[in-house]
Design an enzyme around this catalytic site. Structure first.
Site, PDB file in Angstrom:
ATOM      1  N   HIS A   1      15.011 -13.031 -12.534  1.00  0.00           N
ATOM      2  CA  HIS A   1      16.163 -13.189 -11.572  1.00  0.00           C
ATOM      3  C   HIS A   1      17.336 -12.383 -11.635  1.00  0.00           C
ATOM      4  CE1 HIS A   1      18.183 -16.076  -9.017  1.00  0.00           C
ATOM      5  NE2 HIS A   1      18.214 -16.920  -9.848  1.00  0.00           N
ATOM      6  N   CYS A   2      17.442 -11.491 -12.219  1.00  0.00           N
ATOM      7  CA  CYS A   2      18.606 -10.542 -12.544  1.00  0.00           C
ATOM      8  C   CYS A   2      19.122  -9.663 -11.100  1.00  0.00           C
ATOM      9  CB  CYS A   2      18.585  -9.602 -13.770  1.00  0.00           C
ATOM     10  SG  CYS A   2      17.754  -8.120 -13.437  1.00  0.00           S
TER      11      CYS A   2
END
Length: 604
Positions: free
Chosen positions: A320-321
């Site tokens: 997700h970063c």
């Protein structure tokens, strides 16, 4: 933008022309904060919070110094958003495991292809997208006449999250360390815990044909038929808490030069392809496997993992970063919106023989094998301690909501509130993710769903003395308030991330700025109660996916990932197993609420 101007058709051609995320004043943010948290507080809690806000806004408050520093950063050359430091700090700063806790998944629509056909087709589609992206020929997304930021697409290929002792970093193209798009030509294919490097683009830059890729995948499955011993599946280490994984990764690389080369092969790969040796029993089992799976057959630090089961069902797991759901939806829609043959033709794929397939092997000592076995066992236990549930409404969707003159998202969110109150007896803090990609480096805004109008609606629905007409009026009033708040979030007018970033600035630079005095606001009931989610919600509308999902975010929270389409409404719920019964009661009440609210509006 002037009506006479046209948006660029190059993928990244509009980034500098997008508006900036507005930086609110402290006064505006604090006023919104009090408005947003007050419905969840007792009068005493609200009074305590109001007093802390008054101190926060005082002329000599450290908050003034912190906000001035944020203004300085926002005005500095090269800054595209005042959130440019916030996002890495939020995502890369978390210290727990990202597997199941942060990564999210999509379950793709089904096809009649077998595993090898499906995997080869997905690889071909992804490579086609990558080659278009390299040439900036992926069309920028235009929404209601406004171009959206495409920066997140730079995280799709060859991005890997690198664990750190205090904060993680990212190894990714389009950076000073790795200029331009990735020149990698390989992916990493997993089978029964074994890893293989497989070329998907030939030496001259032409992708391999579909039949070549199928042959390579079959070679992987044949070579990995015996599987890898449970204490040798290095991918399991990516399920460790981040600082622990950073230490383990350091020891792994230092042990033998072959390990450094193997890690480099994984980290530079375009993406992962995870072949499963089984067919999931049902849709929920497929979703669960996409969310966590067998850690031995995963590498959760890679941005994109395409997962294909033995029966050809498939989906994607996302780190997700650097990637949010809207970007992945566009990617998935591009992959699945055309046939694999069409992708192959556009990409210039051609027969080149069997692609190079090489095992990725590690040298492991007893300590590392023990670490792998421990990590694998701990993650399996953690996954087992997470309860999940799929829910499908085939008689409700956006078409039905619009026919009832109701915002589909407001309908869904108010149904959640009614079901939650009926199942748990309380109205709890609720988070909804709102996309803000119309801004430079835009990502999401944190919306808090509970408003005074929501409380009035829930109360009216529970009171037999209230007429149907008055319940309907309360419903529509709450829906209008919901839509208005969502628009505030879309316009960058939300308090939480601003206050959070000021808190983070104090932690990072408070001593340097002379702003170290404690700020009571962050200990108030307003701050803690508003952010203690009972429901964490996010939507992902696309006809190319069946379900979308993520893990629960706290011990009392139900994660609610929903796909709201014209003819259906699918949800994937997750919560700690200890409170699974409450989730199941919520589902029962939600079914009743969706029917009841439709009937209420239909009787108008």
């Amino acid at each position: 933008m002037n009506s006479s101007q046209q948006w660029s058709t190059r993928t990244f051609g509009n980034e500098d022309r997008l508006p900036r995320v507005p930086l609110p004043t402290l006064e505006d943010t604090c006023a919104r904060f009090l408005t947003w948290c007050s419905p969840l507080l007792t009068p005493e809690q609200l009074a305590t919070t109001e007093a802390a806000v008054t101190d926060y806004l005082a002329a000599d408050s450290p908050a003034r110094v912190l906000h001035a520093d944020l203004e300085r950063f926002n005005d500095a050359p090269g800054t595209r958003s005042w959130l440019d430091v916030f996002w890495p700090s939020r995502y890369l700063g978390r210290r727990d495991r990202i597997a199941l806790n942060a990564n999210f998944f999509f379950l793709f629509r089904d096809t009649d292809e077998d595993q090898f056909q499906r995997a080869a087709g997905l690889i071909t589609a992804a490579v086609d997208f990558k080659l278009l992206l390299d040439k900036e020929e992926v069309p920028p997304v235009i929404q209601r006449g406004q171009a959206l930021s495409m920066e997140q697409n730079k995280f799709l290929f060859s991005e890997t999250r690198i664990p750190g002792a205090e904060q993680d970093t990212v190894r990714v193209p389009y950076t000073d360390e790795w200029p331009g798009p990735s020149a990698a030509r390989h992916v990493v294919v997993f089978n029964r815990g074994s890893m293989f490097r497989m070329d998907v683009i030939g030496p001259d830059g032409a992708p391999y044909s579909l039949s070549d890729l199928e042959g390579g995948l079959r070679a992987v499955v044949k070579a990995g038929a015996d599987g890898t011993a449970p204490d040798r599946t290095v991918g399991s280490l990516t399920t460790q808490a981040r600082a622990e994984w950073a230490r383990t990764r350091g020891r792994l690389i230092a042990l033998d030069p072959a390990n450094a080369a193997a890690v480099d092969t994984i980290e530079t790969a375009l993406f992962c392809v995870n072949l499963e040796s089984f067919a999931p029993a049902d849709t929920q089992a497929a979703c669960d496997q996409l969310l966590h799976g067998d850690s031995g057959n995963r590498y959760f630090d890679k941005a994109v993992s395409l997962i294909v089961f033995a029966d050809g069902r498939a989906g994607i797991n996302i780190e997700h970063c650097g990637l949010d759901g809207t970007t992945i939806l566009s990617f998935v829609d591009a992959m699945l919106g055309e046939t694999a043959e069409a992708h192959a033709e556009r990409a210039g794929a051609r027969p080149q023989g069997l692609p190079a397939v090489d095992p990725i092997e590690f040298v492991l000592d007893d300590a590392l094998r023990a670490d792998i076995a421990t990590a694998r066992r701990a993650f399996a236990e953690y996954a087992a301690a997470t309860a999940t549930r799929t829910v499908s409404f085939t008689d409700f969707g956006t078409a039905r909501a619009k026919a009832l003159k109701m915002s589909p998202d407001a309908f869904a969110q108010l149904a959640y509130q009614l079901a939650h109150k009926r199942s748990k007896g309380i109205t709890g803090a609720t988070y909804e993710s709102i996309a803000t990609r119309q801004y430079q480096n835009g990502r999401t805004e944190a919306m808090r769903v509970v408003t005074p109008e929501v409380l009035a609606f829930v109360e009216a629905m529970g009171d037999p003395a209230v007429s149907a007409a008055d319940k309907r009026a309360a419903f529509r009033t709450a829906a209008e308030a919901h839509v208005a708040r969502a628009k505030q979030c879309q316009n960058g007018q939300a308090p939480e991330q601003h206050l959070w970033e000021l808190q983070l600035i104090q932690k990072r630079r408070g001593a340097e700025l002379g702003a170290t005095a404690p700020l009571a606001l962050y200990d108030t009931p307003g701050w803690t109660v508003m952010r203690d989610d009972y429901l964490s919600t996010s939507s992902a509308p696309s006809t190319n996916i069946q379900y979308f999902g993520f893990g629960s975010t706290s011990p009392t929270c139900i994660g609610v990932a929903y796909v709201l389409l014209p003819d259906r409404f699918n949800l994937y719920l997750s919560t700690p197993a200890a409170v699974a019964e409450e989730m199941n009661t919520f589902v029962t009440e939600l079914r009743g609420a969706v029917t009841e609210l439709q009937d209420l509006l239909a009787s108008e």
